[in-house]
Design a protein around this motif. Structure first.
Motif, PDB file in Angstrom:
ATOM      1  N   VAL A  99       0.840  -1.195   0.000  1.00 21.17           N
ATOM      2  CA  VAL A  99       0.000   0.000   0.000  1.00 21.17           C
ATOM      3  C   VAL A  99       0.881   1.254   0.000  1.00 21.17           C
ATOM      4  O   VAL A  99       0.650   2.211  -0.753  1.00 21.17           O
ATOM      5  CB  VAL A  99      -0.944  -0.002   1.218  1.00 21.17           C
ATOM      6  CG1 VAL A  99      -1.688   1.320   1.339  1.00 21.17           C
ATOM      7  CG2 VAL A  99      -1.944  -1.162   1.120  1.00 21.17           C
ATOM      8  N   GLY A 100       1.920   1.232   0.837  1.00 20.29           N
ATOM      9  CA  GLY A 100       2.827   2.372   0.915  1.00 20.29           C
ATOM     10  C   GLY A 100       3.533   2.651  -0.396  1.00 20.29           C
ATOM     11  O   GLY A 100       3.794   3.802  -0.742  1.00 20.29           O
ATOM     12  N   TYR A 101       3.827   1.580  -1.138  1.00 14.70           N
ATOM     13  CA  TYR A 101       4.443   1.749  -2.451  1.00 14.70           C
ATOM     14  C   TYR A 101       3.546   2.570  -3.373  1.00 14.70           C
ATOM     15  O   TYR A 101       3.998   3.522  -4.031  1.00 14.70           O
ATOM     16  CB  TYR A 101       4.731   0.379  -3.061  1.00 14.70           C
ATOM     17  CG  TYR A 101       5.158   0.447  -4.504  1.00 14.70           C
ATOM     18  CD1 TYR A 101       6.478   0.684  -4.844  1.00 14.70           C
ATOM     19  CD2 TYR A 101       4.226   0.298  -5.535  1.00 14.70           C
ATOM     20  CE1 TYR A 101       6.871   0.773  -6.157  1.00 14.70           C
ATOM     21  CE2 TYR A 101       4.609   0.385  -6.863  1.00 14.70           C
ATOM     22  CZ  TYR A 101       5.931   0.617  -7.167  1.00 14.70           C
ATOM     23  OH  TYR A 101       6.301   0.711  -8.478  1.00 14.70           O
ATOM     24  N   LEU A 102       2.261   2.240  -3.431  1.00 16.25           N
ATOM     25  CA  LEU A 102       1.342   3.009  -4.272  1.00 16.25           C
ATOM     26  C   LEU A 102       1.198   4.436  -3.738  1.00 16.25           C
ATOM     27  O   LEU A 102       1.202   5.402  -4.509  1.00 16.25           O
ATOM     28  CB  LEU A 102      -0.027   2.338  -4.328  1.00 16.25           C
ATOM     29  CG  LEU A 102      -0.102   0.972  -5.000  1.00 16.25           C
ATOM     30  CD1 LEU A 102      -1.532   0.432  -4.950  1.00 16.25           C
ATOM     31  CD2 LEU A 102       0.377   1.033  -6.451  1.00 16.25           C
ATOM     32  N   LEU A 319     -13.119  -2.528 -13.737  1.00 16.90           N
ATOM     33  CA  LEU A 319     -12.877  -2.461 -12.292  1.00 16.90           C
ATOM     34  C   LEU A 319     -14.013  -1.774 -11.519  1.00 16.90           C
ATOM     35  O   LEU A 319     -13.828  -0.699 -10.942  1.00 16.90           O
ATOM     36  CB  LEU A 319     -11.557  -1.720 -12.014  1.00 16.90           C
ATOM     37  CG  LEU A 319     -10.309  -2.246 -12.706  1.00 16.90           C
ATOM     38  CD1 LEU A 319      -9.078  -1.532 -12.161  1.00 16.90           C
ATOM     39  CD2 LEU A 319     -10.150  -3.744 -12.578  1.00 16.90           C
ATOM     40  N   PRO A 320     -15.182  -2.404 -11.484  1.00 17.56           N
ATOM     41  CA  PRO A 320     -16.316  -1.760 -10.788  1.00 17.56           C
ATOM     42  C   PRO A 320     -16.048  -1.439  -9.324  1.00 17.56           C
ATOM     43  O   PRO A 320     -16.630  -0.494  -8.775  1.00 17.56           O
ATOM     44  CB  PRO A 320     -17.450  -2.783 -10.935  1.00 17.56           C
ATOM     45  CG  PRO A 320     -16.828  -4.057 -11.400  1.00 17.56           C
ATOM     46  CD  PRO A 320     -15.567  -3.685 -12.103  1.00 17.56           C
ATOM     47  N   PHE A 321     -15.133  -2.162  -8.665  1.00 12.77           N
ATOM     48  CA  PHE A 321     -14.861  -1.910  -7.250  1.00 12.77           C
ATOM     49  C   PHE A 321     -14.251  -0.537  -6.999  1.00 12.77           C
ATOM     50  O   PHE A 321     -14.265  -0.034  -5.865  1.00 12.77           O
ATOM     51  CB  PHE A 321     -13.957  -3.011  -6.669  1.00 12.77           C
ATOM     52  CG  PHE A 321     -12.568  -3.062  -7.246  1.00 12.77           C
ATOM     53  CD1 PHE A 321     -11.552  -2.269  -6.735  1.00 12.77           C
ATOM     54  CD2 PHE A 321     -12.270  -3.904  -8.313  1.00 12.77           C
ATOM     55  CE1 PHE A 321     -10.274  -2.306  -7.258  1.00 12.77           C
ATOM     56  CE2 PHE A 321     -10.991  -3.950  -8.849  1.00 12.77           C
ATOM     57  CZ  PHE A 321      -9.988  -3.148  -8.325  1.00 12.77           C
ATOM     58  N   VAL A 322     -13.716   0.107  -8.045  1.00 15.08           N
ATOM     59  CA  VAL A 322     -13.149   1.452  -7.884  1.00 15.08           C
ATOM     60  C   VAL A 322     -14.241   2.443  -7.479  1.00 15.08           C
ATOM     61  O   VAL A 322     -13.956   3.471  -6.851  1.00 15.08           O
ATOM     62  CB  VAL A 322     -12.446   1.894  -9.190  1.00 15.08           C
ATOM     63  CG1 VAL A 322     -12.046   3.365  -9.144  1.00 15.08           C
ATOM     64  CG2 VAL A 322     -11.223   1.019  -9.444  1.00 15.08           C
ATOM     65  N   GLN A 331      -7.525  -1.216  -1.313  1.00 20.42           N
ATOM     66  CA  GLN A 331      -8.417  -2.078  -2.085  1.00 20.42           C
ATOM     67  C   GLN A 331      -7.798  -2.453  -3.429  1.00 20.42           C
ATOM     68  O   GLN A 331      -7.994  -3.568  -3.915  1.00 20.42           O
ATOM     69  CB  GLN A 331      -9.781  -1.383  -2.284  1.00 20.42           C
ATOM     70  CG  GLN A 331     -10.628  -1.317  -1.017  1.00 20.42           C
ATOM     71  CD  GLN A 331     -10.018  -0.413   0.057  1.00 20.42           C
ATOM     72  OE1 GLN A 331      -9.417   0.629  -0.250  1.00 20.42           O
ATOM     73  NE2 GLN A 331     -10.161  -0.794   1.317  1.00 20.42           N
ATOM     74  N   TYR A 332      -7.030  -1.538  -4.030  1.00 22.21           N
ATOM     75  CA  TYR A 332      -6.343  -1.890  -5.273  1.00 22.21           C
ATOM     76  C   TYR A 332      -5.270  -2.947  -4.997  1.00 22.21           C
ATOM     77  O   TYR A 332      -5.067  -3.865  -5.799  1.00 22.21           O
ATOM     78  CB  TYR A 332      -5.718  -0.663  -5.941  1.00 22.21           C
ATOM     79  CG  TYR A 332      -5.297  -0.939  -7.377  1.00 22.21           C
ATOM     80  CD1 TYR A 332      -6.205  -0.820  -8.420  1.00 22.21           C
ATOM     81  CD2 TYR A 332      -3.993  -1.331  -7.693  1.00 22.21           C
ATOM     82  CE1 TYR A 332      -5.839  -1.079  -9.741  1.00 22.21           C
ATOM     83  CE2 TYR A 332      -3.618  -1.594  -9.000  1.00 22.21           C
ATOM     84  CZ  TYR A 332      -4.546  -1.462 -10.020  1.00 22.21           C
ATOM     85  OH  TYR A 332      -4.168  -1.734 -11.321  1.00 22.21           O
ATOM     86  N   ALA A 336      -4.864  -6.553  -6.777  1.00 16.90           N
ATOM     87  CA  ALA A 336      -3.633  -6.974  -7.452  1.00 16.90           C
ATOM     88  C   ALA A 336      -3.041  -8.233  -6.825  1.00 16.90           C
ATOM     89  O   ALA A 336      -2.445  -9.063  -7.513  1.00 16.90           O
ATOM     90  CB  ALA A 336      -2.614  -5.836  -7.434  1.00 16.90           C
ATOM     91  N   LEU A 337      -3.206  -8.392  -5.518  1.00 10.53           N
ATOM     92  CA  LEU A 337      -2.677  -9.578  -4.852  1.00 10.53           C
ATOM     93  C   LEU A 337      -3.284 -10.861  -5.401  1.00 10.53           C
ATOM     94  O   LEU A 337      -2.651 -11.917  -5.375  1.00 10.53           O
ATOM     95  CB  LEU A 337      -2.944  -9.496  -3.343  1.00 10.53           C
ATOM     96  CG  LEU A 337      -2.010  -8.619  -2.519  1.00 10.53           C
ATOM     97  CD1 LEU A 337      -2.534  -8.471  -1.094  1.00 10.53           C
ATOM     98  CD2 LEU A 337      -0.589  -9.182  -2.516  1.00 10.53           C
ATOM     99  N   ASP A 338      -4.511 -10.777  -5.896  1.00 10.73           N
ATOM    100  CA  ASP A 338      -5.206 -11.977  -6.367  1.00 10.73           C
ATOM    101  C   ASP A 338      -5.210 -12.126  -7.880  1.00 10.73           C
ATOM    102  O   ASP A 338      -5.785 -13.083  -8.412  1.00 10.73           O
ATOM    103  CB  ASP A 338      -6.639 -11.993  -5.826  1.00 10.73           C
ATOM    104  CG  ASP A 338      -6.662 -12.181  -4.314  1.00 10.73           C
ATOM    105  OD1 ASP A 338      -5.850 -12.976  -3.814  1.00 10.73           O
ATOM    106  OD2 ASP A 338      -7.474 -11.517  -3.645  1.00 10.73           O
ATOM    107  N   VAL A 339      -4.595 -11.189  -8.598  1.00  8.00           N
ATOM    108  CA  VAL A 339      -4.423 -11.354 -10.051  1.00  8.00           C
ATOM    109  C   VAL A 339      -3.306 -12.378 -10.286  1.00  8.00           C
ATOM    110  O   VAL A 339      -2.206 -12.227  -9.735  1.00  8.00           O
ATOM    111  CB  VAL A 339      -4.056 -10.011 -10.720  1.00  8.00           C
ATOM    112  CG1 VAL A 339      -3.684 -10.235 -12.192  1.00  8.00           C
ATOM    113  CG2 VAL A 339      -5.217  -9.030 -10.617  1.00  8.00           C
ATOM    114  N   PRO A 340      -3.556 -13.421 -11.067  1.00  7.30           N
ATOM    115  CA  PRO A 340      -2.512 -14.429 -11.296  1.00  7.30           C
ATOM    116  C   PRO A 340      -1.232 -13.799 -11.839  1.00  7.30           C
ATOM    117  O   PRO A 340      -1.267 -12.882 -12.659  1.00  7.30           O
ATOM    118  CB  PRO A 340      -3.150 -15.369 -12.319  1.00  7.30           C
ATOM    119  CG  PRO A 340      -4.625 -15.219 -12.094  1.00  7.30           C
ATOM    120  CD  PRO A 340      -4.831 -13.779 -11.730  1.00  7.30           C
ATOM    121  N   MET A 341      -0.117 -14.289 -11.371  1.00 12.64           N
ATOM    122  CA  MET A 341       1.186 -13.800 -11.798  1.00 12.64           C
ATOM    123  C   MET A 341       1.558 -14.378 -13.161  1.00 12.64           C
ATOM    124  O   MET A 341       1.001 -15.385 -13.610  1.00 12.64           O
ATOM    125  CB  MET A 341       2.256 -14.189 -10.778  1.00 12.64           C
ATOM    126  CG  MET A 341       2.093 -13.537  -9.426  1.00 12.64           C
ATOM    127  SD  MET A 341       3.343 -14.116  -8.244  1.00 12.64           S
ATOM    128  CE  MET A 341       4.844 -13.468  -8.998  1.00 12.64           C
TER     129      MET A 341
END
Length: 526
Positions: A99-102, A319-322, A331-332, A336-341
C-alpha cells in the motif's frame, strides 16, 4: 522508495527527486548522519516527508530502503523492473508495504507531470511485411549510435534503448514503443514525440522501413508476425491461450497510445481513477482506429479495444470496485494480490509462475521458487502485468485509445490532462457520471468498439456526451494557462462530425482504395 504508515483514512507522501550528473534520479537520505546516494530509474518518488509527519523511509545504499515501523528496522529492495536482485528483505513484505508503495506516488500539484507512451508497427516499405528482429536490432543500434541512446540488453540481444527518462522498448510482435519522460506541458510532450519520430525515421528510411500509426495490424495474420526474444513474452505467449481467445492477438497485433498522470492524495487518485474509467469508452470512440483484420473490414471500429474483452478477465476490464465507497490504495492492493502472476525475475532470467498469485508469493508458496519471498521489484513487475482500462501504479495510466498518426499522439494526453489536471473540469466529470451504473459503464465498454460515438446511451448517443466532455477538456487546458488547447483540434473534428478515424478509413477502403487495405500503410505512415 518511501513507505508510509496510514494516517487517518488517507495515504499521502510528498516526494523530492534530485538530478544526478549521470542523468539518473538520485535521492539523498541521511543514515547515521552520512548522505547515501541511491541511483534509481524511471518514475521514482523518494520521500522524506509524509502528510502527517509519519516516520518514513531513511535511505540506504545498494538500492535498499530502511523504514521505521512497530517492527524493527527492515531492508527492502527498491523497485525498478526488471532489476537484478539486490538485498532480499530482512523481514517479509507486508500488505502495508505494498500500500505504501502506491501511496508514495502522491505529489503536490506543481510536481504533476505528463508521461505519454505510444506503439507503432514497423514494416518493410516494399513488401508491407513486419520488421524481423534482425532489422529491429539494426534499427536500435543505429538510433543508439547516431543519437546517443544507451542500449538495453537481454542476454546478448538488444531489446531497447534508454536516454535520460525516455525509453524505447519492443512489444511482443516487434511493435516499437516510446515511453516518454514525465514532462510539464503538452508542448514538451508533442516536441518529444516529434523528436522521437524524426530519429526513428532518419535511421529506418535508409533501411527501407516505415512505421504505421494504427491500432491493429491491418493486413497480416498471427503466423506472419515475428516473435521478439524477450523472456517475459515467451511466458505470456504460452499462458494467454489458457485464459482467453484473443490474448495472442493483443500481444502481437495491437498498438496503443496512453498517458500517465499524477495524483496529489489518495482522495485525488480516487476521483481521477473514477473519471478515467467512466470516460474511457469515450476516449476509445474518439481514437478508434483499427477497423481492418487480415486485409478486410473486421466489423469493429476499434478491434484493439474489442480484443481486450477476451484476453484475460482476471487482469482486464472496468474495475467496478473502484466506485465502491471503501475504495483506496488498499483495495487496489487486494485486487492486485489476487491477479494471477506471469513471472518472477531472478538472476537475469524470467521464471514462469503463471497461475499463482502474489498473495501466494507473500506466503512463500510459489512452486516455481519454493519458500522464496517477494521484494518490491517483484511487486512493481507484477503491477505491470495487470491490464485494466485504467491502471494504478504510482501514477494512473489511461489505456483505452488506439494507436494513430502523430497528431493524435499529442491529442490523447491533451484530452486527459484537460479533464483530470483541472479541478473544475474533473469535478464536472464526476458530477456528470455520478449516477452512471456499473451496468451502463460496462455496456459502453462492450459496445463502443463496434459502434463508436453512435453507441446509444440513455436518451441519446455517446456522441452528445462526447461534445460536453470535449468542452470540459478544452476549458481545463485553457485554465492551465499554457496555450495547449490547440492539441485538441484533432479530436474536435471527430466530435464535430461524429465520424471516428476508423469510419474515415472504411470510407476510403470502400471508395478510393478499391477494397484494398494496402493504401493504409501510406495513409497512416509516420
Amino acid at each position: 522508495m518511501a513507505l508510509v504508515s496510514k494516517a487517518g483514512s488517507s495515504y499521502c507522501i510528498r516526494s523530492d527527486i534530485t538530478r544526478g550528473r549521470t542523468g539518473q534520479n538520485v535521492a539523498f537520505g541521511v543514515v547515521n548522519s552520512v548522505k547515501a546516494p541511491i541511483m534509481k530509474e524511471k518514475w521514482v518518488n523518494f520521500s522524506s516527508l509524509s502528510c502527517k509527519n509519519a516516520r518514513v523511509a531513511q535511505f540506504l545504499p545498494l538500492e535498499t530502503v530502511g523504514f521505521r515501523s512497530k517492527r524493527r528496522y527492515s531492508v527492502i529492495v527498491a523497485a525498478s523492473p526488471p532489476t537484478e536482485d539486490a538485498l532480499i528483505a530482512a523481514e517479509p513484505l507486508t500488505k502495508q508495504d505494498l500500500v505504501g508503495y502506491l501511496a508514495s506516488g502522491c505529489k503536490s500539484k506543481e510536481k504533476w507531470r505528463i508521461g505519454t507512451e505510444h506503439e507503432k508497427f514497423g514494416f518493410e516499405i516494399k513488401t508491407l511485411r513486419p520488421m524481423k528482429y534482425e532489422q529491429i536490432a539494426e534499427l536500435l543500434n543505429g538510433i543508439s549510435e547516431r543519437f546517443d541512446w544507451e542500449k538495453v540488453m537481454e542476454g546478448d540481444k538488444i531489446i531497447g534503448l534508454k536516454q535520460g527518462k525516455q525509453s524505447i522498448s519492443l512489444e511482443p510482435g516487434g511493435q516499437f514503443e516510446l515511453s516518454g519522460a514525465p514532462l510539464e506541458t503538452l508542448h514538451q510532450t508533442c516536441a518529444e514525440v516529434n523528436s522521437h519520430l524524426y530519429q526513428v525515421k532518419a535511421v529506418a528510411e535508409e533501411m527501407g522501413i516505415g512505421f504505421l500509426g494504427i491500432g491493429f495490424q491491418p493486413k497480416l495474420g498471427l503466423k506472419d508476425i515475428p516473435v521478439m526474444p524477450k523472456g517475459r513474452y515467451e511466458i505470456m505467449r504460452n499462458y494467454m491461450p489458457k485464459v482467453g481467445s484473443l490474448g495472442l492477438d493483443m500481444m502481437f497485433r495491437t498498438c496503443t497510445v496512453q498517458v500517465n498522470l499524477d495524483f496529489s492524495t489518495e482522495a485525488d487518485m480516487i476521483k481521477k481513477f473514477r473519471a478515467g474509467l467512466a470516460l474511457q469508452p469515450i476516449a476509445t470512440a474518439l481514437f478508434a482506429n483499427s477497423p481492418f483484420t487480415e486485409g478486410k473490414p473486421n466489423g469493429y471500429l476499434s478491434m484493439r479495444s474489442q480484443i481486450w474483452t477476451d484476453t484475460d478477465k482476471d487482469r482486464t476490464g472496468m474495475l467496478p470496485f473502484v466506485f465502491d465507497d471503501s475504495f483506496g490504495f488498499e483495495q487496489y492492493v487486494d485486487y492486485a494480490l489476487d491477479v494471477p502472476m506471469y513471472f518472477v525475475y531472478r538472476k537475469k532470467k524470467y521464471i514462469d509462475c503463471t497461475g499463482m498469485t502474489f498473495r501466494d508469493f507473500m506466503a512463500g508458496k510459489l512452486p516455481c521458487i519454493p519458500g522464496e519471498l517477494p521484494n518490491l521489484n517483484d511487486w512493481e513487475n507484477h503491477l505491470t502485468t495487470i491490464f485494466p482500462e485504467v491502471r494504478l501504479k504510482r501514477y494512473l495510466e489511461m489505456r483505452g485509445a488506439d494507436g494513430g498518426p502523430w497528431r493524435r499522439l499529442c491529442a490523447l494526453p491533451a484530452f486527459w490532462v484537460g479533464l483530470l489536471y483541472d479541478e473544475v473540469s474533473l469535478q464536472s466529470i464526476l458530477d456528470m457520471t455520478a449516477d452512471w451504473t456499473s451496468e451502463e459503464r460496462e455496456m459502453l465498454r462492450n459496445k463502443v468498439p463496434k459502434t463508436g460515438l453512435k453507441t446509444p446511451f440513455r436518451d441519446g448517443l455517446l456522441w452528445h456526451i462526447a461534445e460536453d466532455v470535449l468542452k470540459l477538456a478544452k476549458d481545463g487546458l485553457e485554465r492551465r494557462g499554457f496555450k495547449e488547447s490547440g492539441f485538441l483540434n484533432e479530436v474536435a473534428e471527430v466530435v464535430r462530425t461524429g465520424v471516428t478515424p476508423a469510419e474515415k478509413l472504411l470510407e476510403l477502403y470502400h471508395g478510393k482504395w478499391g477494397q484494398s487495405v494496402d493504401p493504409v500503410f501510406e495513409e497512416l505512415l509516420y
